[in-house]
Design a protein around this motif. Structure first.
Motif, PDB file in Angstrom:
ATOM      1  N   ALA A  93       0.841  -1.207   0.000  1.00 15.94           N
ATOM      2  CA  ALA A  93       0.000   0.000   0.000  1.00 15.94           C
ATOM      3  C   ALA A  93       0.875   1.256   0.000  1.00 15.94           C
ATOM      4  O   ALA A  93       0.592   2.232  -0.715  1.00 15.94           O
ATOM      5  CB  ALA A  93      -0.925  -0.010   1.213  1.00 15.94           C
ATOM      6  N   ALA A  94       1.951   1.225   0.781  1.00 16.30           N
ATOM      7  CA  ALA A  94       2.847   2.393   0.829  1.00 16.30           C
ATOM      8  C   ALA A  94       3.577   2.566  -0.504  1.00 16.30           C
ATOM      9  O   ALA A  94       3.797   3.687  -0.974  1.00 16.30           O
ATOM     10  CB  ALA A  94       3.851   2.231   1.970  1.00 16.30           C
ATOM     11  N   MET A  95       3.913   1.446  -1.154  1.00 13.38           N
ATOM     12  CA  MET A  95       4.589   1.541  -2.456  1.00 13.38           C
ATOM     13  C   MET A  95       3.684   2.246  -3.471  1.00 13.38           C
ATOM     14  O   MET A  95       4.140   3.067  -4.264  1.00 13.38           O
ATOM     15  CB  MET A  95       4.938   0.139  -2.986  1.00 13.38           C
ATOM     16  N   ASP A  96       2.404   1.913  -3.435  1.00  8.21           N
ATOM     17  CA  ASP A  96       1.476   2.551  -4.375  1.00  8.21           C
ATOM     18  C   ASP A  96       1.325   4.039  -4.093  1.00  8.21           C
ATOM     19  O   ASP A  96       1.247   4.865  -5.007  1.00  8.21           O
ATOM     20  CB  ASP A  96       0.117   1.838  -4.347  1.00  8.21           C
ATOM     21  N   GLN A  97       1.314   4.369  -2.817  1.00  8.21           N
ATOM     22  CA  GLN A  97       1.255   5.775  -2.429  1.00  8.21           C
ATOM     23  C   GLN A  97       2.482   6.518  -2.976  1.00  8.21           C
ATOM     24  O   GLN A  97       2.379   7.586  -3.577  1.00  8.21           O
ATOM     25  CB  GLN A  97       1.245   5.851  -0.887  1.00  8.21           C
TER      26      GLN A  97
ATOM     27  N   THR B  54      -7.737   8.265  -9.210  1.00 10.34           N
ATOM     28  CA  THR B  54      -8.205   7.682  -7.942  1.00 10.34           C
ATOM     29  C   THR B  54      -9.675   8.057  -7.719  1.00 10.34           C
ATOM     30  O   THR B  54     -10.387   7.378  -7.001  1.00 10.34           O
ATOM     31  CB  THR B  54      -7.365   8.195  -6.756  1.00 10.34           C
ATOM     32  N   GLU B  55     -10.120   9.131  -8.369  1.00  7.58           N
ATOM     33  CA  GLU B  55     -11.528   9.556  -8.290  1.00  7.58           C
ATOM     34  C   GLU B  55     -12.425   8.715  -9.194  1.00  7.58           C
ATOM     35  O   GLU B  55     -13.645   8.795  -9.108  1.00  7.58           O
ATOM     36  CB  GLU B  55     -11.675  11.023  -8.732  1.00  7.58           C
ATOM     37  N   ILE B  56     -11.799   7.985 -10.121  1.00  6.59           N
ATOM     38  CA  ILE B  56     -12.601   7.280 -11.128  1.00  6.59           C
ATOM     39  C   ILE B  56     -12.465   5.761 -11.029  1.00  6.59           C
ATOM     40  O   ILE B  56     -13.463   5.045 -10.944  1.00  6.59           O
ATOM     41  CB  ILE B  56     -12.186   7.733 -12.554  1.00  6.59           C
ATOM     42  N   VAL B  57     -11.226   5.284 -11.065  1.00 10.03           N
ATOM     43  CA  VAL B  57     -11.010   3.841 -11.180  1.00 10.03           C
ATOM     44  C   VAL B  57     -11.103   3.182  -9.798  1.00 10.03           C
ATOM     45  O   VAL B  57     -10.191   3.282  -8.977  1.00 10.03           O
ATOM     46  CB  VAL B  57      -9.651   3.542 -11.854  1.00 10.03           C
ATOM     47  N   ALA B  58     -12.235   2.551  -9.554  1.00  7.25           N
ATOM     48  CA  ALA B  58     -12.446   1.837  -8.288  1.00  7.25           C
ATOM     49  C   ALA B  58     -11.805   0.463  -8.401  1.00  7.25           C
ATOM     50  O   ALA B  58     -12.006  -0.235  -9.394  1.00  7.25           O
ATOM     51  CB  ALA B  58     -13.940   1.697  -8.022  1.00  7.25           C
ATOM     52  N   THR B  59     -11.014   0.086  -7.411  1.00  7.90           N
ATOM     53  CA  THR B  59     -10.317  -1.207  -7.495  1.00  7.90           C
ATOM     54  C   THR B  59     -10.479  -2.013  -6.204  1.00  7.90           C
ATOM     55  O   THR B  59     -10.945  -1.500  -5.191  1.00  7.90           O
ATOM     56  CB  THR B  59      -8.796  -1.017  -7.711  1.00  7.90           C
ATOM     57  N   ASP B  60     -10.024  -3.267  -6.267  1.00  5.87           N
ATOM     58  CA  ASP B  60      -9.896  -4.067  -5.045  1.00  5.87           C
ATOM     59  C   ASP B  60      -8.643  -3.589  -4.294  1.00  5.87           C
ATOM     60  O   ASP B  60      -7.998  -2.624  -4.715  1.00  5.87           O
ATOM     61  CB  ASP B  60      -9.834  -5.561  -5.394  1.00  5.87           C
ATOM     62  N   ASP B  61      -8.277  -4.288  -3.217  1.00  2.00           N
ATOM     63  CA  ASP B  61      -7.106  -3.807  -2.475  1.00  2.00           C
ATOM     64  C   ASP B  61      -5.881  -4.679  -2.698  1.00  2.00           C
ATOM     65  O   ASP B  61      -5.022  -4.820  -1.838  1.00  2.00           O
ATOM     66  CB  ASP B  61      -7.421  -3.644  -0.981  1.00  2.00           C
ATOM     67  N   ASN B  62      -5.784  -5.241  -3.885  1.00  2.00           N
ATOM     68  CA  ASN B  62      -4.589  -5.985  -4.256  1.00  2.00           C
ATOM     69  C   ASN B  62      -3.541  -4.960  -4.735  1.00  2.00           C
ATOM     70  O   ASN B  62      -3.314  -4.775  -5.931  1.00  2.00           O
ATOM     71  CB  ASN B  62      -4.945  -6.996  -5.353  1.00  2.00           C
ATOM     72  N   PHE B  63      -2.918  -4.296  -3.775  1.00  2.00           N
ATOM     73  CA  PHE B  63      -1.999  -3.204  -4.084  1.00  2.00           C
ATOM     74  C   PHE B  63      -0.900  -3.669  -5.044  1.00  2.00           C
ATOM     75  O   PHE B  63      -0.502  -4.815  -5.021  1.00  2.00           O
ATOM     76  CB  PHE B  63      -1.373  -2.665  -2.791  1.00  2.00           C
ATOM     77  N   MET B  64      -0.469  -2.779  -5.895  1.00  2.00           N
ATOM     78  CA  MET B  64       0.565  -2.986  -6.913  1.00  2.00           C
ATOM     79  C   MET B  64       0.095  -3.851  -8.096  1.00  2.00           C
ATOM     80  O   MET B  64       0.816  -3.982  -9.077  1.00  2.00           O
ATOM     81  CB  MET B  64       1.854  -3.595  -6.320  1.00  2.00           C
TER      82      MET B  64
ATOM     83  N   LEU C  44      -3.329   4.535 -11.948  1.00  2.00           N
ATOM     84  CA  LEU C  44      -3.804   4.648 -10.564  1.00  2.00           C
ATOM     85  C   LEU C  44      -5.281   4.333 -10.400  1.00  2.00           C
ATOM     86  O   LEU C  44      -6.100   4.588 -11.269  1.00  2.00           O
ATOM     87  CB  LEU C  44      -3.593   6.082 -10.044  1.00  2.00           C
ATOM     88  N   GLY C  45      -5.597   3.808  -9.240  1.00  2.00           N
ATOM     89  CA  GLY C  45      -6.979   3.617  -8.848  1.00  2.00           C
ATOM     90  C   GLY C  45      -7.081   3.837  -7.350  1.00  2.00           C
ATOM     91  O   GLY C  45      -6.151   4.334  -6.712  1.00  2.00           O
ATOM     92  N   SER C  46      -8.230   3.453  -6.821  1.00  2.00           N
ATOM     93  CA  SER C  46      -8.409   3.656  -5.391  1.00  2.00           C
ATOM     94  C   SER C  46      -9.344   2.596  -4.821  1.00  2.00           C
ATOM     95  O   SER C  46     -10.284   2.152  -5.485  1.00  2.00           O
ATOM     96  CB  SER C  46      -8.980   5.064  -5.189  1.00  2.00           C
ATOM     97  N   THR C  47      -9.069   2.178  -3.590  1.00  2.00           N
ATOM     98  CA  THR C  47      -9.924   1.185  -2.937  1.00  2.00           C
ATOM     99  C   THR C  47     -11.167   1.874  -2.398  1.00  2.00           C
ATOM    100  O   THR C  47     -11.251   3.100  -2.367  1.00  2.00           O
ATOM    101  CB  THR C  47      -9.221   0.526  -1.742  1.00  2.00           C
TER     102      THR C  47
ATOM    103  N   GLY D 299     -10.528   4.428  -0.001  1.00  2.00           N
ATOM    104  CA  GLY D 299      -9.823   5.614  -0.469  1.00  2.00           C
ATOM    105  C   GLY D 299      -8.312   5.496  -0.476  1.00  2.00           C
ATOM    106  O   GLY D 299      -7.606   6.494  -0.611  1.00  2.00           O
ATOM    107  N   GLN D 300      -7.788   4.270  -0.378  1.00  2.00           N
ATOM    108  CA  GLN D 300      -6.334   4.114  -0.482  1.00  2.00           C
ATOM    109  C   GLN D 300      -5.940   3.998  -1.948  1.00  2.00           C
ATOM    110  O   GLN D 300      -6.604   3.288  -2.727  1.00  2.00           O
ATOM    111  CB  GLN D 300      -5.891   2.849   0.255  1.00  2.00           C
ATOM    112  N   THR D 301      -4.842   4.668  -2.304  1.00  2.00           N
ATOM    113  CA  THR D 301      -4.391   4.637  -3.697  1.00  2.00           C
ATOM    114  C   THR D 301      -3.851   3.256  -4.063  1.00  2.00           C
ATOM    115  O   THR D 301      -3.109   2.652  -3.298  1.00  2.00           O
ATOM    116  CB  THR D 301      -3.296   5.700  -3.899  1.00  2.00           C
TER     117      THR D 301
END
Ligand code: ADP
Ligand code: ASP
Ligand code: MG
Length: 451
Positions: free
Chosen positions: A114-118, A148-158, A191-194, A197-199
């Motif tokens: 998660a921090a890497m994506d940030q 991040t305002e548009i692409v809603a994603t799961d939380d499989n970061f990276m 980019l997307g966002s969970t 709201g995490q990037t």
């Protein structure tokens, strides 16, 4: 909801967002397509994603120097591009704000996914601001949109996956009003966002995927991927010297090429386009005269069309403890891979062992191996092997191809470690020593695809 005006998506990769000349080409392209209501998607400036990822590996004392280097890249492009000091200052104030936040993340020193994506998200955020500004100063009304305002994603970061319904709703809500007012949105790729709201990011090279996600969400007429080569070639033109441009290719063939190593498209790019039958065109930012490659549902004949390769794959051999597989052994083994988010490319099964290949940087291999060792013997080869894939509709039923290919490898003394012909009749993949991949790609190309 009001109907979204029909439009096209035009995506520019890192090499197209690098120099003043490249950005001028972008401006010309946007002008050319202005009547088609373009939505622009951009990658980070060339080298910036690497630089940001590098912040997680360097000693803290080096951070200020590295941040300054990233700043300088944006400063140089901004000063080359913008006529007035005021414009440059405005862009640099934004860049400084982003880099300050990035440095803060890097200083914490906790680099979970998660921090890497940030950390890495700053690249596209800065480039999209700069490109929107460049369009503005060239009389094209334009607005930065952070995806991040548009692409809603799961939380499989990276390696996040997008959620179609939510994303479509966001895309229409945010982009349609801009398009309707004649404003060109410049959307961050990658980019997307969970939900929280995490990037997140869509995996390396993910801006291509962003473009097709946006195209799908808006029912675009066409998705254009602008890059630094004339289109999709019969093999990577930087490695295979006689590679030729392909003018038309099917969705299936292009997907297979991307999945098996052709970096020109992110592996998941084609899927959203397929769902809505949207043509994808690959074009060269630096050669506006070239007509590029059209990827569409249309099949264009059968037989070998292209070669893809991976210079390095991970080969995992799993030996059953008992001589023969007990019932359920394969199911148990694949369950372990799946749970650790490891996706498998090729599989070959013998009576006592199973070999699989995976992409490097994929899931949590060490943890998976530990679990597999509870019921089997496992060996992992990380640097020894690579893979060549022969791609084209109907390839496996093409007479003699396997015989000819094996004879050729044997003649050139390249050992075949594993062979796989998929049931879908579009791909034959060969696992060979990593050191032989480039030679083998040129050799197979010259023999079967030269003209
Ligand atoms: P971008 O920054 O525009 O996303 P990439 O570097 O990700 O660009 O992708 C473009 C590169 O893909 C080309 O420079 C080329 O070396 C490589 N490539 C690999 N396979 C192919 C292929 N079959 N056809 C065209 N380019 C390919
Ligand atoms: N900037 C990201 C990367 O280098 C995404 C992209 O360029 O497509 O991976
Ligand atoms: Mg790319």
């Amino acid at each position: 909801m009001e109907k979204t005006p029909s439009n096209i998506v035009i995506k520019f990769g890192g090499t197209s967002v690098a120099t003043k000349e490249a950005v001028h080409a972008i401006i010309a392209i946007v002008k050319r397509y202005r009547k088609s209501n373009p939505v622009v998607v951009v990658s980070a400036l060339r080298g910036v994603t690497e630089g940001l990822l590098g912040l997680s590996k360097c000693p803290k004392a080096q951070l200020p120097g590295r941040i300054s280097a990233l700043r300088a890249m944006h400063q140089k492009l901004a000063s080359d591009l913008f006529p007035t000091d005021k414009d440059v200052a405005e862009v640099m104030a934004y860049v400084d704000e982003q880099l300050a936040a990035t440095e803060k993340v890097a200083r914490k020193g906790r680099f979970n996914p998660a921090a890497m994506d940030q950390l890495v998200s700053a690249g596209e955020i800065m480039s999209s601001f700069l490109i929107a500004k460049a369009l503005e100063t060239n009389d094209i009304a334009s607005r930065q949109v952070v995806s991040t305002e548009i692409v809603a994603t799961d939380d499989n970061f990276m390696q996040a996956e997008f959620q179609p319904k939510e994303t479509e709703k966001n895309a229409r809500r945010i982009l349609a009003p801009l398009i309707r007012r004649g404003i060109v949105p410049v959307v961050t790729g990658f980019l997307g966002s969970t939900k929280k709201g995490q990037t997140t990011t869509l995996g390396r090279g993910g801006s291509d995927y962003s473009a097709s996600i946006i195209g799908r969400s808006l029912d675009a007429k066409e998705i254009q991927i602008w890059t630094d080569v004339d289109g999709i070639f019969t093999a990577d033109p930087r490695v295979v010297k006689n590679a030729r441009i392909i003018s038309d290719i099917s969705y299936r063939e292009a997907s297979e090429m991307a999945a098996f190593g052709a970096k020109v498209l992110h592996p998941r790019t084609i899927r959203p386009a397929v769902e809505k039958n949207i043509p994808v065109r690959v074009l060269n930012t630096f050669n506006l005269k070239a007509s590029g490659t059209l990827v569409s549902p249309r099949s264009t004949g059968t037989g070998l069309k292209a070669i893809a390769f991976k210079k390095n794959v991970v080969l995992v051999n799993v030996y059953s403890d008992s001589m023969l597989f007990s019932r359920g052994f394969l199911a148990r083994m694949f369950e372990v891979f799946a749970r650790h988010q490891i996706s498998i490319d090729l599989v070959s099964v013998s009576e006592v062992s199973v070999s699989v290949t995976l992409d490097s940087n994929n899931g949590h291999l060490d943890a998976a191996v530990k679990e597999l060792e509870a019921f089997s013997k496992v060996s992992v080869h990380k640097d020894s092997f690579g893979m060549i894939s022969l791609i084209g509709e109907g390839i496996a039923s093409a007479q003699d191809i396997m015989t000819n290919v094996s004879a050729q490898f044997s003649r050139h003394r390249i050992p075949l470690r594993m062979i796989s012909m998929g049931a879908s009749d579009i791909n034959i993949s060969l696992v060979i020593p990593a050191a032989d991949v480039v030679r083998a790609a040129n050799m197979v190309h010259d023999e079967f695809l030269r003209n």
